[in-house]
Design a protein around this motif. Sequence first.
Motif, PDB file in Angstrom:
ATOM      1  N   GLY A   1       0.808  -1.214   0.000  1.00 22.46           N
ATOM      2  CA  GLY A   1       0.000   0.000   0.000  1.00 22.46           C
ATOM      3  C   GLY A   1       0.842   1.265   0.000  1.00 22.46           C
ATOM      4  O   GLY A   1       0.483   2.258   0.624  1.00 22.46           O
ATOM      5  N   ILE A   2       1.952   1.226  -0.707  1.00 22.53           N
ATOM      6  CA  ILE A   2       2.886   2.353  -0.743  1.00 22.53           C
ATOM      7  C   ILE A   2       2.263   3.536  -1.497  1.00 22.53           C
ATOM      8  O   ILE A   2       1.510   3.356  -2.439  1.00 22.53           O
ATOM      9  N   LEU A   3       2.579   4.738  -1.056  1.00 27.65           N
ATOM     10  CA  LEU A   3       2.125   5.991  -1.663  1.00 27.65           C
ATOM     11  C   LEU A   3       0.602   6.117  -1.672  1.00 27.65           C
ATOM     12  O   LEU A   3       0.015   6.732  -2.549  1.00 27.65           O
ATOM     13  N   GLY A   4      -0.029   5.520  -0.688  1.00 30.39           N
ATOM     14  CA  GLY A   4      -1.469   5.653  -0.533  1.00 30.39           C
ATOM     15  C   GLY A   4      -2.297   4.757  -1.439  1.00 30.39           C
ATOM     16  O   GLY A   4      -3.518   4.900  -1.491  1.00 30.39           O
ATOM     17  N   SER A   5      -1.665   3.830  -2.136  1.00 28.56           N
ATOM     18  CA  SER A   5      -2.445   2.936  -2.998  1.00 28.56           C
ATOM     19  C   SER A   5      -3.154   1.887  -2.160  1.00 28.56           C
ATOM     20  O   SER A   5      -2.755   1.585  -1.037  1.00 28.56           O
ATOM     21  N   GLU A   6      -4.219   1.349  -2.721  1.00 27.64           N
ATOM     22  CA  GLU A   6      -4.969   0.302  -2.032  1.00 27.64           C
ATOM     23  C   GLU A   6      -4.121  -0.964  -1.950  1.00 27.64           C
ATOM     24  O   GLU A   6      -3.446  -1.327  -2.903  1.00 27.64           O
ATOM     25  N   ARG A   7      -4.157  -1.613  -0.783  1.00 28.76           N
ATOM     26  CA  ARG A   7      -3.382  -2.857  -0.604  1.00 28.76           C
ATOM     27  C   ARG A   7      -4.005  -3.994  -1.394  1.00 28.76           C
ATOM     28  O   ARG A   7      -5.210  -4.213  -1.324  1.00 28.76           O
ATOM     29  N   ARG A   8      -3.151  -4.684  -2.139  1.00 31.19           N
ATOM     30  CA  ARG A   8      -3.548  -5.892  -2.864  1.00 31.19           C
ATOM     31  C   ARG A   8      -2.435  -6.905  -2.643  1.00 31.19           C
ATOM     32  O   ARG A   8      -1.317  -6.712  -3.104  1.00 31.19           O
ATOM     33  N   ALA A   9      -2.756  -7.957  -1.930  1.00 27.48           N
ATOM     34  CA  ALA A   9      -1.735  -8.936  -1.554  1.00 27.48           C
ATOM     35  C   ALA A   9      -1.133  -9.609  -2.789  1.00 27.48           C
ATOM     36  O   ALA A   9      -1.816  -9.852  -3.783  1.00 27.48           O
ATOM     37  N   ILE A  10       0.164  -9.868  -2.691  1.00 28.51           N
ATOM     38  CA  ILE A  10       0.834 -10.634  -3.735  1.00 28.51           C
ATOM     39  C   ILE A  10       0.399 -12.088  -3.590  1.00 28.51           C
ATOM     40  O   ILE A  10       0.476 -12.658  -2.505  1.00 28.51           O
ATOM     41  N   ASP A  11      -0.074 -12.668  -4.691  1.00 31.94           N
ATOM     42  CA  ASP A  11      -0.478 -14.069  -4.664  1.00 31.94           C
ATOM     43  C   ASP A  11       0.357 -14.851  -5.679  1.00 31.94           C
ATOM     44  O   ASP A  11       1.213 -14.293  -6.362  1.00 31.94           O
ATOM     45  N   SER A  12       0.087 -16.138  -5.759  1.00 34.52           N
ATOM     46  CA  SER A  12       0.888 -16.999  -6.636  1.00 34.52           C
ATOM     47  C   SER A  12       0.718 -16.627  -8.103  1.00 34.52           C
ATOM     48  O   SER A  12       1.654 -16.792  -8.895  1.00 34.52           O
ATOM     49  N   TYR A  13      -0.440 -16.105  -8.500  1.00 33.73           N
ATOM     50  CA  TYR A  13      -0.644 -15.698  -9.886  1.00 33.73           C
ATOM     51  C   TYR A  13       0.259 -14.522 -10.253  1.00 33.73           C
ATOM     52  O   TYR A  13       0.862 -14.493 -11.322  1.00 33.73           O
ATOM     53  N   ARG A  14       0.349 -13.564  -9.344  1.00 32.42           N
ATOM     54  CA  ARG A  14       1.176 -12.381  -9.610  1.00 32.42           C
ATOM     55  C   ARG A  14       2.660 -12.749  -9.612  1.00 32.42           C
ATOM     56  O   ARG A  14       3.423 -12.262 -10.439  1.00 32.42           O
ATOM     57  N   ILE A  15       3.059 -13.611  -8.701  1.00 37.51           N
ATOM     58  CA  ILE A  15       4.449 -14.082  -8.699  1.00 37.51           C
ATOM     59  C   ILE A  15       4.737 -14.861  -9.983  1.00 37.51           C
ATOM     60  O   ILE A  15       5.782 -14.695 -10.613  1.00 37.51           O
ATOM     61  N   GLY A  16       3.779 -15.685 -10.397  1.00 36.73           N
ATOM     62  CA  GLY A  16       3.926 -16.430 -11.644  1.00 36.73           C
ATOM     63  C   GLY A  16       4.071 -15.513 -12.845  1.00 36.73           C
ATOM     64  O   GLY A  16       4.896 -15.754 -13.744  1.00 36.73           O
ATOM     65  N   ALA A  17       3.298 -14.452 -12.874  1.00 37.87           N
ATOM     66  CA  ALA A  17       3.400 -13.481 -13.963  1.00 37.87           C
ATOM     67  C   ALA A  17       4.782 -12.828 -13.978  1.00 37.87           C
ATOM     68  O   ALA A  17       5.391 -12.668 -15.039  1.00 37.87           O
ATOM     69  N   LEU A  18       5.286 -12.472 -12.805  1.00 34.42           N
ATOM     70  CA  LEU A  18       6.615 -11.875 -12.725  1.00 34.42           C
ATOM     71  C   LEU A  18       7.678 -12.859 -13.201  1.00 34.42           C
ATOM     72  O   LEU A  18       8.588 -12.483 -13.947  1.00 34.42           O
ATOM     73  N   VAL A  19       7.566 -14.109 -12.805  1.00 33.21           N
ATOM     74  CA  VAL A  19       8.526 -15.126 -13.251  1.00 33.21           C
ATOM     75  C   VAL A  19       8.484 -15.264 -14.770  1.00 33.21           C
ATOM     76  O   VAL A  19       9.526 -15.347 -15.429  1.00 33.21           O
ATOM     77  N   LEU A  20       7.280 -15.264 -15.345  1.00 29.84           N
ATOM     78  CA  LEU A  20       7.161 -15.364 -16.799  1.00 29.84           C
ATOM     79  C   LEU A  20       7.789 -14.160 -17.506  1.00 29.84           C
ATOM     80  O   LEU A  20       8.425 -14.304 -18.557  1.00 29.84           O
ATOM     81  N   ILE A  21       7.630 -12.977 -16.927  1.00 26.73           N
ATOM     82  CA  ILE A  21       8.252 -11.789 -17.515  1.00 26.73           C
ATOM     83  C   ILE A  21       9.773 -11.878 -17.413  1.00 26.73           C
ATOM     84  O   ILE A  21      10.485 -11.502 -18.346  1.00 26.73           O
TER      85      ILE A  21
END
Length: 150
Positions: free
Chosen positions: A122-142
């Motif tokens: 939630g840095i810089l006032g953004s809404e918190r969205r937990a990192i999940d396995s899908y997001r980690i998977g997307a980062l790994v693919l990138i």
Amino acid sequence: MKQLGMLLFVVLGGMALALEAAFLGPLGESIGRLSASLSIFLIGVIVFSLAMIVLMVAGRRNYLSTLATLPKQPRWLLTGGLVGFIYTIVLTITTPLVGVGTTMVGILCGQITASLAIDHFGILGSERRAIDSYRIGALVLILIALWLIY
């Protein structure tokens, strides 16, 4: 349907960034990296200024009064311009060396990494969205895409 339209709009924005890299690389080689980056910002300022004038004449909004409130904003909010400076310098330096594709995938990798951290904490006032396995998977693919394209 509205969300699909927004996704398309974002993709078009990404395409515009790739074009910017394609312009900045050769321009930086031709007139110098800082001069190329400055020229891109100057042209952007001119285009934005003309757009604001057109919108003010059309009676949409008084942008001058909005800009007058700028000094009252927290100073840290105004540092976004530094990010644009860094971004254009990176594009201008790296594009001729590694190509537009590698530059853009590298930029994307950095964007996703920072975005996940910003969302998660939630840095810089953004809404918190937990990192999940899908997001980690997307980062790994990138990261794999960066390795493959380089």
